[in-house]
Design a protein around this motif. Structure first.
Motif, PDB file in Angstrom:
ATOM      1  N   UNK A  83       0.846  -1.244  -0.069  1.00 53.81           N
ATOM      2  CA  UNK A  83       0.053  -0.241   0.053  1.00 53.81           C
ATOM      3  C   UNK A  83       0.959   1.185   0.058  1.00 53.81           C
ATOM      4  N   UNK A  84       2.054   0.998  -0.076  1.00 52.36           N
ATOM      5  CA  UNK A  84       2.822   2.216   0.041  1.00 52.36           C
ATOM      6  C   UNK A  84       2.732   3.413  -0.887  1.00 52.36           C
ATOM      7  N   UNK A  85       2.247   3.242  -2.089  1.00 49.54           N
ATOM      8  CA  UNK A  85       1.937   4.269  -2.843  1.00 49.54           C
ATOM      9  C   UNK A  85       0.555   4.458  -3.225  1.00 49.54           C
ATOM     10  N   UNK A  86      -0.514   3.888  -2.365  1.00 48.61           N
ATOM     11  CA  UNK A  86      -1.866   3.754  -2.591  1.00 48.61           C
ATOM     12  C   UNK A  86      -2.373   5.089  -1.637  1.00 48.61           C
ATOM     13  N   UNK A  87      -3.407   5.519  -2.298  1.00 46.22           N
ATOM     14  CA  UNK A  87      -4.208   6.720  -1.329  1.00 46.22           C
ATOM     15  C   UNK A  87      -4.658   6.142  -0.118  1.00 46.22           C
ATOM     16  N   UNK A  88      -4.712   7.093   0.998  1.00 47.48           N
ATOM     17  CA  UNK A  88      -5.395   6.424   2.196  1.00 47.48           C
ATOM     18  C   UNK A  88      -6.441   5.875   2.197  1.00 47.48           C
ATOM     19  N   UNK A  89      -7.430   6.187   1.353  1.00 45.65           N
ATOM     20  CA  UNK A  89      -8.709   5.552   1.474  1.00 45.65           C
ATOM     21  C   UNK A  89      -8.589   3.915   1.195  1.00 45.65           C
ATOM     22  N   UNK A 126       1.079  12.703   3.750  1.00 46.06           N
ATOM     23  CA  UNK A 126       0.704  14.051   4.385  1.00 46.06           C
ATOM     24  C   UNK A 126      -0.123  14.817   3.924  1.00 46.06           C
ATOM     25  N   UNK A 127       0.023  15.120   2.498  1.00 47.70           N
ATOM     26  CA  UNK A 127      -0.785  15.908   1.582  1.00 47.70           C
ATOM     27  C   UNK A 127      -2.158  15.564   1.685  1.00 47.70           C
ATOM     28  N   UNK A 128      -2.410  14.313   1.897  1.00 45.53           N
ATOM     29  CA  UNK A 128      -3.967  13.754   1.954  1.00 45.53           C
ATOM     30  C   UNK A 128      -4.444  13.856   3.336  1.00 45.53           C
ATOM     31  N   UNK A 129      -3.790  14.132   4.268  1.00 43.73           N
ATOM     32  CA  UNK A 129      -4.306  14.229   5.776  1.00 43.73           C
ATOM     33  C   UNK A 129      -4.507  15.504   6.413  1.00 43.73           C
ATOM     34  N   UNK A 130      -5.331  15.505   7.388  1.00 39.31           N
ATOM     35  CA  UNK A 130      -5.813  16.530   8.103  1.00 39.31           C
ATOM     36  C   UNK A 130      -5.181  16.567   9.645  1.00 39.31           C
ATOM     37  N   UNK A 131      -4.462  15.263   9.871  1.00 33.44           N
ATOM     38  CA  UNK A 131      -4.276  15.248  11.266  1.00 33.44           C
ATOM     39  C   UNK A 131      -2.644  16.094  11.184  1.00 33.44           C
ATOM     40  N   UNK A 132      -2.258  16.609  12.187  1.00 34.86           N
ATOM     41  CA  UNK A 132      -0.943  17.268  12.620  1.00 34.86           C
ATOM     42  C   UNK A 132       0.149  16.483  12.781  1.00 34.86           C
ATOM     43  N   UNK A 188      -3.221   6.286  17.245  1.00 33.53           N
ATOM     44  CA  UNK A 188      -4.510   6.057  17.149  1.00 33.53           C
ATOM     45  C   UNK A 188      -4.946   5.027  16.258  1.00 33.53           C
ATOM     46  N   UNK A 189      -4.711   5.073  15.073  1.00 32.59           N
ATOM     47  CA  UNK A 189      -5.324   4.035  14.061  1.00 32.59           C
ATOM     48  C   UNK A 189      -4.743   2.563  14.323  1.00 32.59           C
ATOM     49  N   UNK A 190      -3.317   2.330  14.609  1.00 36.15           N
ATOM     50  CA  UNK A 190      -3.180   0.963  14.940  1.00 36.15           C
ATOM     51  C   UNK A 190      -3.638   0.429  16.076  1.00 36.15           C
ATOM     52  N   UNK A 191      -3.826   1.288  17.041  1.00 31.97           N
ATOM     53  CA  UNK A 191      -4.340   0.762  18.364  1.00 31.97           C
ATOM     54  C   UNK A 191      -6.068   0.373  18.007  1.00 31.97           C
ATOM     55  N   UNK A 208     -14.249   4.642  10.044  1.00 32.93           N
ATOM     56  CA  UNK A 208     -13.781   5.218  11.407  1.00 32.93           C
ATOM     57  C   UNK A 208     -12.280   5.963  11.018  1.00 32.93           C
ATOM     58  N   UNK A 209     -11.253   5.044  10.570  1.00 31.04           N
ATOM     59  CA  UNK A 209      -9.940   5.472  10.224  1.00 31.04           C
ATOM     60  C   UNK A 209      -9.819   6.488   9.424  1.00 31.04           C
ATOM     61  N   UNK A 210     -10.611   6.364   8.306  1.00 29.87           N
ATOM     62  CA  UNK A 210     -10.452   7.444   7.094  1.00 29.87           C
ATOM     63  C   UNK A 210     -11.009   8.697   7.490  1.00 29.87           C
TER      64      UNK A 210
END
Length: 186
Positions: free
Chosen positions: A69-75, A131-137, A145-148, A180-182
């Motif tokens: 998934x390294x190059x795939x979009x977050x969704x 990071x360009x796809x994300x709103x998390x800082x 948060x995601x892994x847990x 939830x994650x996305x």
């Protein structure tokens, strides 16, 4: 050694930790008790070997998923990683449950912590590269948060359910966990 580890896993699933003994494990593996003691000093050492092998097998799957998934979009990546976590728990849920219960007895908590650190590092690295796809800082906190969350959902759904998780239920769980994650990340 493999025969001893496999025999230990079978006995743990079938009879539980308390009924497992080095004599039963040796008999199940088809080796003498002396041969068993050449490699493993105790039942706990055998259980630790089962835990180590189980965690290594899971981490191979996790590493391969992150590479995929390294190059795939977050969704798309989130859905794949959630599916992998659920499937990893479904491989041998009875063994996974017994091992989770026995980790404190075997002194393998540091191995579980290393496993968790690697999973967090892989997720953090993925998030940093997207990071360009994300709103998390904070990618580190977001990875935590995601892994847990993913681990807790997969673990609870597969190991603490009164029924085996069906394929349909697994797909529904993947859909909801992905939302939830996305939703959190974007």
């Amino acid at each position: 050694m493999d025969a001893l580890v496999e025999a230990t896993a079978r006995i743990l699933v079938r009879d539980g930790f308390d009924k497992a003994s080095t004599n039963r494990i040796a008999a199940e593996a088809g080796v003498s008790i002396g041969s068993l003691y050449q490699y493993y000093p105790s039942k706990e050492a055998l259980v630790a070997a089962v835990i180590d092998r189980h965690n290594q097998d899971i981490m191979q799957v996790v590493r391969a998923a992150f590479a995929e998934v390294a190059l795939q979009p977050v969704e798309k990546a989130a859905r794949k990683l959630i599916a992998v976590a659920i499937e990893a728990h479904r491989i041998d849920p009875k063994l996974h449950r017994v091992l989770a219960e026995q980790i404190p007895r075997t002194g393998r908590l540091e191995n579980v912590e290393a496993f968790n650190r690697e999973a967090h590092a892989l997720f953090k690295s993925y998030l940093e590269s997207h990071s360009d796809e994300l709103r998390v800082a904070d990618p580190g906190l977001a990875a935590f948060v995601c892994v847990t969350s993913i681990e807790a959902l997969a673990h609870t759904a597969v190991l603490h359910s009164s029924e085996k998780l069906s394929d349909e239920a697994a797909e529904a769980l993947i859909d909801e966990a992905a939302r939830l994650v996305i939703g959190y990340l974007k």
